[in-house]
Design an enzyme around this catalytic site. Structure first.
Site, mmCIF file in Angstrom:
data_model
loop_
_atom_site.group_PDB
_atom_site.id
_atom_site.type_symbol
_atom_site.label_atom_id
_atom_site.label_comp_id
_atom_site.label_asym_id
_atom_site.label_seq_id
_atom_site.Cartn_x
_atom_site.Cartn_y
_atom_site.Cartn_z
ATOM 1 N N ASN A 160 57.972 78.590 -8.782
ATOM 2 C CA ASN A 160 57.164 79.337 -9.529
ATOM 3 C C ASN A 160 57.733 80.953 -9.741
ATOM 4 O O ASN A 160 57.598 81.509 -10.929
ATOM 5 C CB ASN A 160 55.891 79.577 -9.437
ATOM 6 C CG ASN A 160 55.616 79.990 -7.733
ATOM 7 O OD1 ASN A 160 56.387 80.048 -7.064
ATOM 8 N ND2 ASN A 160 54.269 80.317 -7.375
ATOM 9 N N GLU A 257 55.319 79.854 3.857
ATOM 10 C CA GLU A 257 54.428 80.461 2.863
ATOM 11 C C GLU A 257 54.081 79.154 1.889
ATOM 12 O O GLU A 257 54.746 78.630 1.241
ATOM 13 C CB GLU A 257 55.242 81.446 1.844
ATOM 14 C CG GLU A 257 55.639 82.744 2.473
ATOM 15 C CD GLU A 257 54.472 83.559 2.699
ATOM 16 O OE1 GLU A 257 53.324 83.269 2.220
ATOM 17 O OE2 GLU A 257 54.572 84.515 3.573
ATOM 18 N N CYS A 291 50.548 80.754 -6.017
ATOM 19 C CA CYS A 291 49.981 80.160 -4.555
ATOM 20 C C CYS A 291 48.632 80.760 -3.984
ATOM 21 O O CYS A 291 47.674 80.091 -3.789
ATOM 22 C CB CYS A 291 50.861 80.459 -3.610
ATOM 23 S SG CYS A 291 51.619 82.131 -3.387
ATOM 24 N N GLU A 465 55.408 87.834 4.841
ATOM 25 C CA GLU A 465 56.447 88.489 4.062
ATOM 26 C C GLU A 465 56.204 89.918 3.552
ATOM 27 O O GLU A 465 55.020 90.247 3.771
ATOM 28 C CB GLU A 465 56.779 87.765 2.719
ATOM 29 C CG GLU A 465 57.375 86.110 3.224
ATOM 30 C CD GLU A 465 58.024 85.364 2.047
ATOM 31 O OE1 GLU A 465 57.547 85.178 1.013
ATOM 32 O OE2 GLU A 465 58.945 84.863 2.381
HETATM 33 P P1 NAD Z 1 57.330 71.590 -2.582
HETATM 34 O O1 NAD Z 1 56.788 71.836 -1.567
HETATM 35 O O2 NAD Z 1 57.460 70.435 -3.486
HETATM 36 O O3 NAD Z 1 58.862 72.424 -2.788
HETATM 37 C C1 NAD Z 1 59.242 73.450 -2.108
HETATM 38 C C2 NAD Z 1 60.705 73.451 -1.718
HETATM 39 O O4 NAD Z 1 60.946 72.666 -0.562
HETATM 40 C C3 NAD Z 1 61.790 72.804 -2.956
HETATM 41 O O5 NAD Z 1 62.728 73.639 -2.799
HETATM 42 C C4 NAD Z 1 61.979 71.482 -2.369
HETATM 43 O O6 NAD Z 1 62.991 70.957 -2.979
HETATM 44 C C5 NAD Z 1 62.121 71.727 -0.792
HETATM 45 N N1 NAD Z 1 61.620 70.526 0.018
HETATM 46 C C6 NAD Z 1 61.039 69.154 -0.433
HETATM 47 N N2 NAD Z 1 61.014 68.599 0.486
HETATM 48 C C7 NAD Z 1 62.087 69.215 1.629
HETATM 49 C C8 NAD Z 1 62.207 68.791 2.995
HETATM 50 N N3 NAD Z 1 61.697 67.480 3.338
HETATM 51 N N4 NAD Z 1 62.643 69.489 3.719
HETATM 52 C C9 NAD Z 1 63.109 70.726 3.233
HETATM 53 N N5 NAD Z 1 62.947 71.246 1.998
HETATM 54 C C10 NAD Z 1 62.112 70.258 1.231
HETATM 55 O O7 NAD Z 1 56.698 73.160 -3.395
HETATM 56 P P2 NAD Z 1 56.806 73.232 -5.019
HETATM 57 O O8 NAD Z 1 56.112 72.145 -5.871
HETATM 58 O O9 NAD Z 1 58.065 73.718 -5.487
HETATM 59 O O10 NAD Z 1 56.019 74.666 -5.075
HETATM 60 C C11 NAD Z 1 54.493 74.519 -5.256
HETATM 61 C C12 NAD Z 1 53.926 74.741 -4.041
HETATM 62 O O11 NAD Z 1 54.474 76.017 -3.526
HETATM 63 C C13 NAD Z 1 52.355 75.129 -3.952
HETATM 64 O O12 NAD Z 1 51.719 74.474 -2.898
HETATM 65 C C14 NAD Z 1 52.138 76.512 -3.758
HETATM 66 O O13 NAD Z 1 51.166 76.975 -3.357
HETATM 67 C C15 NAD Z 1 53.383 76.867 -3.041
HETATM 68 N N6 NAD Z 1 53.643 78.302 -3.119
HETATM 69 C C16 NAD Z 1 53.324 79.309 -2.063
HETATM 70 C C17 NAD Z 1 53.512 80.334 -2.129
HETATM 71 C C18 NAD Z 1 53.137 81.373 -0.867
HETATM 72 O O14 NAD Z 1 53.977 82.538 -0.785
HETATM 73 N N7 NAD Z 1 52.391 81.126 -0.041
HETATM 74 C C19 NAD Z 1 54.436 81.173 -3.040
HETATM 75 C C20 NAD Z 1 54.673 80.094 -4.207
HETATM 76 C C21 NAD Z 1 54.372 78.789 -4.088
#
Ligand code: NAD
Length: 491
Positions: A160, A257, A291, A465
């Site tokens: 995002n 996060e 998020c 962060e």
């Molecule tokens: P996701 O968990 O599907 O993927 C996040 C990242 O992790 C991607 O780069 C993905 O390739 C990687 N990944 C996936 N499997 C992995 C593994 N086994 N080992 C290491 N890396 C791996 O998340 P998304 O769909 O890209 O993003 C949406 C989610 O992120 C939502 O749940 C949202 O709330 C959260 N988010 C949190 C924050 C925060 O600051 N708390 C900010 C933005 C988004």
């Protein structure tokens, strides 16, 4: 689309040791513009050879970087910030193509917030010091501490905020003397590559900030490498569980996060227009893909009707359309998969008896569009009130008093953020003290200045962060005992 494609296609899928790197043996990553669904760039997921190159080069660069005077490190970070600001327009356009977010947003929220982080941590780099503790007065034994970098950090991002996430992780990591290998989300692979180029242009040692693109398996390979000292993930709770567990294998530091299902509580003494503005920002900015969004909007009984009427009326004014048009206020979802997931929640919401007041359907044509959606009459047990949707779906729940709404707001496994709208400041402070959330807003929502810590409690994560708090998560303290007298021993 030809012109976009020509300018967007990077010279290589990865940026390592100061140069673009390509290895076409890796699985293809088709980068699609979410507004049209067209492929604007084709990249390849990192192969083991690319991952090795990235880690080895970052390890080398870290030693060089940590040996620089802190003030020189800070200067490089501040130069990166200057370049980000100078090129804000081009970077904002790239962010819009990478994510589909409206240019109206990306011009003010992405490269610019990344620059804030680089300025903040660049300014702080030279003031990182240890402490001294004296025993037995002047001339006696003492302990001094040294604040050291952790070493090699891995950053893994969600889709995002590709530029902001990379900067929020790299800026404190590098300020503390670490190097970083960053893996963007596979659906937004472009922006971090540009950031990596800018680091080198600003004078960072080659390899200090490497970018490897790829799917989850690339993230997993980075996390489990024995050379990696810390992992910072922004992503979903299921991914967080896997990454946290993998990092535990080598007892590595983590920042998580993760997701949320945050409450926005509106009392009947709140300013109606401000409360409606906050609910709009807390649910529809970035088409709901934030998020910390306040997706459970608790409204006190007497306020429910005026609030709902005004919210629906104002949301009808949302302008869905070309994300590159400055008048557009709602862009598409990031992918069709994500849109289908959101549409499924809309269906479940209706099946479980929530009242669909607005939206819920997709405009015709290509691209991954969905209208801003408002549900009324939502109750705590409904799926749409319990699970993170990560799309533009707002739920209105009514409540009668403070104690009740506090308990209901906390009745979730998440704990990222919370908001309270009221004219009664005593009540506002009392409530935020009781809310289980890492970040709270009083009479605002979703503002995250770099000076303030940001992060979650409960399933929403560990670590913080931004702010000075982030420094604790990218450095460690060595304790040095200095004796000034003889050594006592029992025999
Ligand atoms: P996701 O968990 O599907 O993927 C996040 C990242 O992790 C991607 O780069 C993905 O390739 C990687 N990944 C996936 N499997 C992995 C593994 N086994 N080992 C290491 N890396 C791996 O998340 P998304 O769909 O890209 O993003 C949406 C989610 O992120 C939502 O749940 C949202 O709330 C959260 N988010 C949190 C924050 C925060 O600051 N708390 C900010 C933005 C988004």
């Amino acid at each position: 689309m030809d012109t976009i494609q020509q300018t967007i296609q990077p010279q290589g899928s990865h940026f390592i040791d100061g140069a673009h790197v390509e290895d076409k043996a890796g699985r293809e990553i088709l980068c699609r513009y979410a507004a049209t669904g067209e492929v604007v760039a084709t990249l390849h997921s990192a192969t083991p050879a690319v991952i090795e190159q990235a880690l080895a080069s970052a390890k080398r660069a870290q030693a060089e970087w940590a040996a620089l005077p802190p003030v020189a490190r800070g200067r490089v970070l501040r130069r990166v910030a200057d370049i980000l600001r100078d090129r804000n327009e081009a970077l904002s356009q790239l962010e819009t193509i990478d994510t589909g977010k409206p240019i109206q947003e990306t011009r003010v929220a992405d490269a610019s917030s990344g620059a804030d982080a680089l300025e903040f941590f660049g300014g702080i780099a030279a003031s990182l010091t240890g402490e001294t503790m004296h025993f037995g007065g002047a001339g006696g034994d003492f302990v001094y501490t040294i604040r050291e970098p952790l070493g090699l950090c891995v950053g893994i991002g969600a889709w995002n905020y590709p530029t902001q996430i990379a900067c929020w992780k790299a800026a404190p990591a590098l300020a503390c003397g670490n190097a970083m290998v960053f893996k963007p989300s596979e659906v937004t692979p472009l922006c971090a590559l540009k950031l990596a180029e800018i680091f080198v242009e600003a004078g960072a040692p080659k390899g200090l900030f490497n970018v490897v693109n790829g799917y989850g398996d690339v993230g997993a390979a980075l996390v489990t490498d024995a050379r990696v000292d810390k992992v910072s993930l922004t992503g979903s709770v299921p991914t967080g569980r896997k990454v946290y567990a993998a990092a535990a294998g080598n007892i590595r530091h983590v920042t998580m996060e993760l997701g949320g299902k945050s409450p926005l509580v509106i009392f009947d003494d709140a300013d109606l227009e401000n409360a409606v503005s906050a609910a709009i920002n807390a649910n529809f900015y970035s088409t709901g893909q934030i998020c910390s969004n306040g997706t459970r909007v608790f409204v006190q009984e007497a306020m429910v009707k005026p609030f709902t009427d005004r919210l629906v009326e104002r949301t009808r004014n949302a302008r869905i359309g070309d994300p590159l048009d400055p008048e557009t206020t709602i862009g598409p979802m990031i992918t069709d998969d994500q849109r289908q997931k959101v549409l499924n929640y809309v269906r479940i919401g209706q099946q479980e008896g929530a009242q669909l007041l607005l939206g819920g359907t997709c405009p015709d044509g290509p691209g991954y569009w969905i209208e801003p959606t408002i549900f009324g009459g939502v109750t705590d047990g409904m799926t749409i009130a319990r699970e993170e949707i990560f799309g533009p779906v707002l739920s209105i729940l009514s409540f009668s008093d403070e104690a009740e709404v506090t308990a209901r707001a906390n009745a979730t496994e998440f704990g990222l953020a919370a908001g309270v709208f009221t004219a009664d400041m005593k009540r506002a402070h009392r409530m935020v003290a009781a809310l289980e959330a890492g970040t709270c807003w009083i009479n605002e929502y979703n503002l995250t200045p770099v000076e303030a810590p940001f992060g979650g409690v409960k399933l929403s994560g560990v670590g913080r962060e931004n702010s000075r708090a982030a420094l604790e998560h990218y450095s460690q303290v060595k304790s040095v005992y200095v004796a000034t007298g003889d050594v006592e021993a029992p025999f």
